[in-house]
Scaffold this motif. Structure first.
Motif, short mmCIF file in Angstrom:
data_model
loop_
_atom_site.label_atom_id
_atom_site.label_comp_id
_atom_site.label_asym_id
_atom_site.label_seq_id
_atom_site.Cartn_x
_atom_site.Cartn_y
_atom_site.Cartn_z
N ASN A 2 0.85 -1.56 0.29
CA ASN A 2 -0.15 0.06 0.16
C ASN A 2 0.77 1.33 -0.10
O ASN A 2 2.27 1.24 0.37
CB ASN A 2 -1.04 -0.28 1.08
CG ASN A 2 -2.28 -0.88 1.16
OD1 ASN A 2 -2.54 -1.34 0.12
ND2 ASN A 2 -2.90 -0.83 2.38
N ILE A 38 -8.86 4.44 -2.62
CA ILE A 38 -8.15 3.93 -4.17
C ILE A 38 -6.85 4.57 -3.74
O ILE A 38 -6.06 3.20 -4.78
CB ILE A 38 -9.22 5.03 -5.47
CG1 ILE A 38 -10.27 4.09 -5.07
CG2 ILE A 38 -8.41 5.05 -6.07
CD1 ILE A 38 -11.59 5.77 -5.93
N THR A 41 -4.33 2.00 -2.21
CA THR A 41 -4.45 0.76 -2.74
C THR A 41 -3.71 0.56 -4.15
O THR A 41 -3.16 0.16 -4.73
CB THR A 41 -4.94 -0.45 -2.53
OG1 THR A 41 -6.39 0.51 -3.24
CG2 THR A 41 -5.78 -0.33 -0.96
N ASP A 42 -4.22 1.91 -5.11
CA ASP A 42 -3.93 2.00 -6.15
C ASP A 42 -4.08 2.75 -7.70
O ASP A 42 -5.01 3.55 -8.12
CB ASP A 42 -4.83 0.91 -7.20
CG ASP A 42 -4.44 0.44 -8.89
OD1 ASP A 42 -3.72 1.09 -8.53
OD2 ASP A 42 -5.81 -0.11 -9.67
N TYR A 44 -2.85 4.77 -9.13
CA TYR A 44 -2.45 3.76 -11.25
C TYR A 44 -3.91 3.46 -11.96
O TYR A 44 -3.44 2.90 -12.96
CB TYR A 44 -1.19 3.11 -11.28
CG TYR A 44 -0.60 3.96 -10.93
CD1 TYR A 44 0.82 5.19 -11.39
CD2 TYR A 44 0.77 3.52 -9.78
CE1 TYR A 44 1.18 5.88 -10.91
CE2 TYR A 44 1.65 3.62 -9.54
CZ TYR A 44 2.11 5.33 -9.87
OH TYR A 44 3.61 5.68 -9.49
N ARG A 45 -5.08 3.15 -11.25
CA ARG A 45 -6.01 2.37 -11.83
C ARG A 45 -6.39 3.45 -12.79
O ARG A 45 -5.87 4.58 -12.93
CB ARG A 45 -7.09 2.44 -10.50
CG ARG A 45 -7.81 3.71 -10.32
CD ARG A 45 -8.94 3.63 -8.90
NE ARG A 45 -10.04 3.48 -9.52
CZ ARG A 45 -10.32 2.68 -8.81
NH1 ARG A 45 -10.99 2.43 -7.93
NH2 ARG A 45 -11.91 3.17 -9.45
N ASP A 46 -7.66 2.57 -13.73
CA ASP A 46 -7.83 3.74 -15.16
C ASP A 46 -8.05 4.40 -15.31
O ASP A 46 -8.42 4.81 -15.80
CB ASP A 46 -8.72 2.28 -15.91
CG ASP A 46 -7.70 1.18 -16.17
OD1 ASP A 46 -6.46 1.11 -16.06
OD2 ASP A 46 -8.36 -0.62 -16.54
N ASP A 47 -9.26 4.47 -13.69
CA ASP A 47 -10.05 6.29 -13.48
C ASP A 47 -9.44 6.87 -13.17
O ASP A 47 -10.09 8.89 -13.95
CB ASP A 47 -11.41 5.56 -13.30
CG ASP A 47 -11.16 5.47 -11.69
OD1 ASP A 47 -10.03 5.65 -11.16
OD2 ASP A 47 -12.56 5.31 -11.33
N ILE A 57 -8.01 12.30 -9.72
CA ILE A 57 -9.23 11.22 -10.06
C ILE A 57 -10.29 11.82 -9.33
O ILE A 57 -10.90 12.86 -8.86
CB ILE A 57 -8.88 10.10 -9.03
CG1 ILE A 57 -9.59 9.04 -9.22
CG2 ILE A 57 -9.01 10.51 -7.63
CD1 ILE A 57 -9.31 7.78 -8.59
#
Length: 84
Positions: A2, A38, A41-42, A44-47, A57
């Motif tokens: 994380n 978000i 944990t991530d 770099y996520r797609d949204d 974001i």
């Protein structure tokens, strides 16, 4: 692994002002909490929208700009605003 999420002082103060004036305070707090999860944990996520070093974001009713400091596994929230 994380990431540690830190809101810089001006972003945190802005979130406070948004919350104090919001018609739907629970929605603001839910969005802020979800944004934290978000980014922990991530980030770099797609949204996530990437614009140079800063990323954005949106979790309605909020949007945040943030920067990932990969070598420290840290995410800095730089700005927050209400979307309509």
């Amino acid at each position: 692994m994380n990431y540690t999420v830190r809101w810089i002082a001006t972003a945190h103060d802005r979130l406070e002002r948004i919350w104090m004036t919001a018609d739907n305070k629970p929605a603001v707090m839910r969005a802020a909490g979800f944004i934290d999860r978000i980014l922990e944990t991530d980030p770099y996520r797609d949204d996530v929208v990437f614009l140079g070093e800063e990323k954005t974001i949106v979790v309605e009713p909020l949007a945040v700009d943030f920067e990932v400091i990969e070598d420290q596994r840290m995410v800095l929230v730089l700005n927050v605003w209400m979307i309509e």
